[in-house]
Design an enzyme around this catalytic site. Structure first.
Site, PDB file in Angstrom:
ATOM      1  N   ASP A   1      46.760  51.908   1.064  1.00  0.00           N
ATOM      2  CA  ASP A   1      46.774  50.826   0.081  1.00  0.00           C
ATOM      3  C   ASP A   1      47.478  51.242  -1.208  1.00  0.00           C
ATOM      4  OD1 ASP A   1      46.215  48.289  -0.851  1.00  0.00           O
ATOM      5  OD2 ASP A   1      44.180  48.767  -1.493  1.00  0.00           O
TER       6      ASP A   1
ATOM      7  N   ILE B   1       0.838  -1.199   0.000  1.00  0.00           N
ATOM      8  CA  ILE B   1       0.000   0.000   0.000  1.00  0.00           C
ATOM      9  C   ILE B   1       0.872   1.248   0.000  1.00  0.00           C
ATOM     10  CG2 ILE B   1      -1.697   1.294   1.350  1.00  0.00           C
ATOM     11  CD1 ILE B   1      -2.759  -1.386   2.372  1.00  0.00           C
TER      12      ILE B   1
ATOM     13  N   HIS C   1      50.276  41.383  -4.448  1.00  0.00           N
ATOM     14  CA  HIS C   1      49.496  41.357  -3.201  1.00  0.00           C
ATOM     15  C   HIS C   1      50.068  40.313  -2.231  1.00  0.00           C
ATOM     16  CE1 HIS C   1      46.581  43.273  -6.001  1.00  0.00           C
ATOM     17  NE2 HIS C   1      46.289  43.994  -4.922  1.00  0.00           N
TER      18      HIS C   1
ATOM     19  N   ASP D   1      44.780  42.282   2.750  1.00  0.00           N
ATOM     20  CA  ASP D   1      44.850  41.480   1.525  1.00  0.00           C
ATOM     21  C   ASP D   1      45.226  40.028   1.811  1.00  0.00           C
ATOM     22  OD1 ASP D   1      44.020  43.037  -0.605  1.00  0.00           O
ATOM     23  OD2 ASP D   1      45.955  44.023  -0.846  1.00  0.00           O
TER      24      ASP D   1
END
Length: 726
Positions: A590, A250, A437, A480
């Site tokens: 920066d 079922i 970087h 960074d």
């Protein structure tokens, strides 16, 4: 003319009007069972019967609440047999008690004498979905007269009884809904463990529908199977798992159709399979099987087996099961997602642990910095134009440590020397070996921030608090971290992992740098902010975030016009103005490479362009078209540098010079570099564009630029002489 509707009078031919009136006046109870007892009593007396009871029929369900004068302990459900269907269809019928089903006899027999040959007169009243079968046991009155008497009684009693039955249904529905909400609330608190959630779901489903047993089967799409977890009792914590084909029993029919199946006699259902639709050792009588679904589809099947005290599950059980299945499906999905998130957190933690292990700083490295005997007293360390290439690379951590101590941050914020050095060394190892970087750039930015704090007297003049200055220096050092030598657009266009994490917030790389910095600050032995009060600590992290995000030039250009307006009327007491100044000082630090001597400017340009061209090559390899400045075959270096200095650096230091007069000489330095790049254009024009980087690093370039400058100066003097002569 207004017409008046005439109501037809209801004539009573077999009933005493006085008794009927008395009955109707007494039908003022809210309880359905009490109303039935009053009706039963009246009919028993009028029909001279042994007893009377009512079978209430609602849709496909039937039950008995009262027999004669007695109210049953609870509502007793009976099966709607063909005999009862015939009564509903034909209106009336007579039969012997012995001819009824066992469930019917079990309920009625205790309230009648032992003679099972008693005749029962049955009459149906009402219509779908709600009706009632009046059962009169052994009436002495002529059956024909009894039928008329029943009809006349219910002509008045049925509207009241019907309203009471409907009220009972609504109250029961309300109670079930409240119970369902409590169940849902409990389920939503258990999403941390899927096994626990399923266990609680089965127990709650049993309580909600008064089922003997419950099982939940989840769909395993990889193996196309149903996985069944079964709990036998409420006190049994053990859960057994079995696997079945998705089309079995079922449960399989529910998966296939997506509809609920309520089997009042489970074993007679053609799809019934005891291996999946039952519990070992249990006589499965009734099954309520329902799909558990959410928006994407069916997640599994729930099965309730045998209703306690009733032969089958009713319509309200079906409604509750379907509503429960929705809550259950949502909770299961939340649990699965929660577990995936937890697994992702664990993997992330392991990855961070692995990274931090390879970044690990040894005690000997820390001792080497703390015990270093070198003087670290370069005379130009505090200069805004100092070239850090004059310092030995191995001594940069020592000079970084000195900068913190020179500004008194170690004492003001109770930063232990061992922790400060470990933090600096972890940050150093957090930078990749990329052309520009790198750790060298980080130290350069930190040195300029250190020099700006001293030369511009940023603390003593009220531009920074001590905490802001500390975070300015820290942000300069970490801004960074883990830079991959690629831009934000490269990450987004390439749909990288970093873009997936941060692209919705913007500033992809800057947010990654911030995350790496936080990782170091949270590492044991590197928590240099631990002595801060909670409020200052939270403020420090917000400053760190703002300062690092300010280094994204996209944010700088977005706010450039606002910065210009502020610079003409700068006010120290204005938080917006101070925040703008802090962002500008981060940008200045920066880009401070452009404030060095020409030799350093060339080296910086070569490093940046090496990164740019490498990114452009990678973009070509993945089928993308790089922008002009990233394409080594199209980028004319002097034009790029002139554009960068003119559009980025000149406005930056011009604005900064208006706010901080001592910063005004910076703009003149940028203009001198602009003049040299302009003089370099004819030199670069003599070679192919692709060879521009080779020209930039060639030792002859400076001499050729000097010649161009002298030639320009000679031409300028000649023009002046000609103007004077004329």
């Amino acid at each position: 003319m207004t017409s008046i509707k005439k109501h037809r009078r209801k004539n009573l031919q077999y009933s005493d009007p006085g008794k009927i009136l008395e009955l109707v006046m007494n039908l003022n109870d809210d309880s359905t069972s009490q109303l039935q007892i009053k009706i039963n009593t009246y009919l028993k007396e009028e029909c001279e019967a042994e007893t009377v009871f009512l079978i209430i029929v609602h849709d496909e369900e039937a039950w008995i609440e009262s027999i004669g004068y007695a109210t049953l302990s609870r509502r007793q459900r009976i099966c709607l047999t063909q005999k009862l269907y015939d009564v509903l269809q034909n209106g009336e019928q007579y039969d012997l008690l012995a001819n009824f089903g066992a469930d019917f006899q079990d309920i009625v027999s205790p309230y009648v004498s032992k003679d099972i040959k008693k005749r029962i007169l049955m009459l149906s009243i009402g219509d779908k979905p709600l009706s009632v079968i009046v059962c009169v046991v052994a009436p002495k009155l002529l059956e024909e007269n009894a039928v008329h008497l029943l009809s006349e009684c219910f002509l008045f009693a049925w509207p009241v009884l019907k309203k009471a039955i409907q009220l009972d249904y609504e109250c029961a529905l309300k109670q079930k809904c409240q119970q369902l909400l409590r169940v849902a609330r409990r389920l939503f608190t258990q999403v941390a463990s899927l096994d626990t959630l399923l266990q609680i779901a089965m127990e709650q489903a049993k309580l909600l529908t008064r089922a003997e047993y419950c099982s939940v089967m989840l769909v395993d799409m990889d193996r196309m199977e149903l996985v069944k977890n079964t709990s036998r009792t409420q006190t049994d914590d053990s859960v057994t798992e079995n696997r079945f084909p998705m089309n079995k029993g079922i449960a399989g029919q529910v998966i296939k159709s997506g509809n609920l199946i309520n089997c009042k006699n489970a074993k007679e259902h053609p799809a019934y399979d005891p291996t999946i639709d039952s519990v070992p050792g249990v006589d499965c009588k009734a099954i309520l099987s329902f799909p558990i679904r959410e928006q994407t589809g069916i997640l599994g099947v729930g099965q309730l087996i045998n209703k306690i005290g009733d032969p089958y599950f009713d319509a309200m059980d079906e409604e509750m099961a379907l509503a429960f299945s929705i809550y259950c499906g949502v909770c299961i999905m939340h649990s699965v997602i929660y577990q995936k998130i937890q697994e992702a957190h664990v993997r992330n933690a392991l990855a961070n642990e692995l990274v931090m292990y390879h970044m690990k700083v040894t005690d000997s490295e820390i001792a080497r910095v703390l015990e270093c005997k070198a003087p670290h007293n370069h005379p130009h360390l505090t200069s805004l134009h100092f070239s850090i290439r004059a310092l030995p690379l191995r001594e940069l951590p020592c000079y970084t440590y000195r900068m913190f101590c020179d500004l008194g941050f170690d004492k003001k914020f109770n930063i232990k020397p061992h922790k400060l050095v470990q933090f600096i060394l972890y940050v150093k190892k957090g930078y990749r070996d990329v052309p520009y970087h790198s750790w060298l750039h980080a130290f350069n930015v930190a040195q300029w921030a250190y020099a700006a704090i001293i030369n511009y007297k940023l603390i003593s003049h009220g531009y920074y608090t001590d905490l802001q200055a500390l975070m300015y220096l820290i942000a300069a050092l970490v801004h960074d971290m883990d830079h991959r030598g690629t831009t934000n657009s490269f990450q987004i266009q390439g749909q990288t992992t970093l873009a997936a994490l941060y692209s919705s917030e913007g500033s992809v790389m800057e947010r990654h740098h911030l995350a790496q910095a936080m990782c170091v600050l949270n590492t044991e032995g590197c928590d240099i902010l631990e002595s801060l009060p909670r409020r200052d600590y939270d403020r420090a992290l917000m400053l760190l975030r703002d300062y690092i995000l300010a280094t994204d030039l996209a944010n700088y250009f977005k706010n450039l016009n606002e910065y210009k307006v502020i610079s003409f009327d700068f006010q120290k007491g204005n938080r917006v103005h101070i925040s703008a100044l802090h962002s500008l000082l981060m940008n200045a630090a920066d880009l401070s490479d452009q404030l060095k001597d020409w030799g350093n400017v060339k080296k910086t340009a070569a490093a940046v362009l090496t990164e740019f061209f490498k990114q452009g090559d990678e973009e070509k390899n993945r089928g993308d078209l790089p922008v002009l400045i990233m394409d080594r075959e199209k980028c004319f270096i002097p034009d790029l540098e002139v554009q960068f200095l003119s559009t980025t650096c000149v406005p930056l230091f011009n604005i900064l010079g208006r706010i901080l007069p001592k910063a005004q000489p910076c703009e003149k330095i940028i203009e001198n570099h602009l003049e040299r790049w302009d003089a370099a254009k004819p030199i670069f024009a003599e070679v192919p564009i692709a060879a521009g980087l080779s020209v930039l690093v060639s030792p002859e370039l400076d001499d050729l630029i000097e010649q161009q400058l002298k030639e320009k100066e000679r031409q300028r003097l000649e023009e002046m002489t000609d103007e004077i002569a004329n």
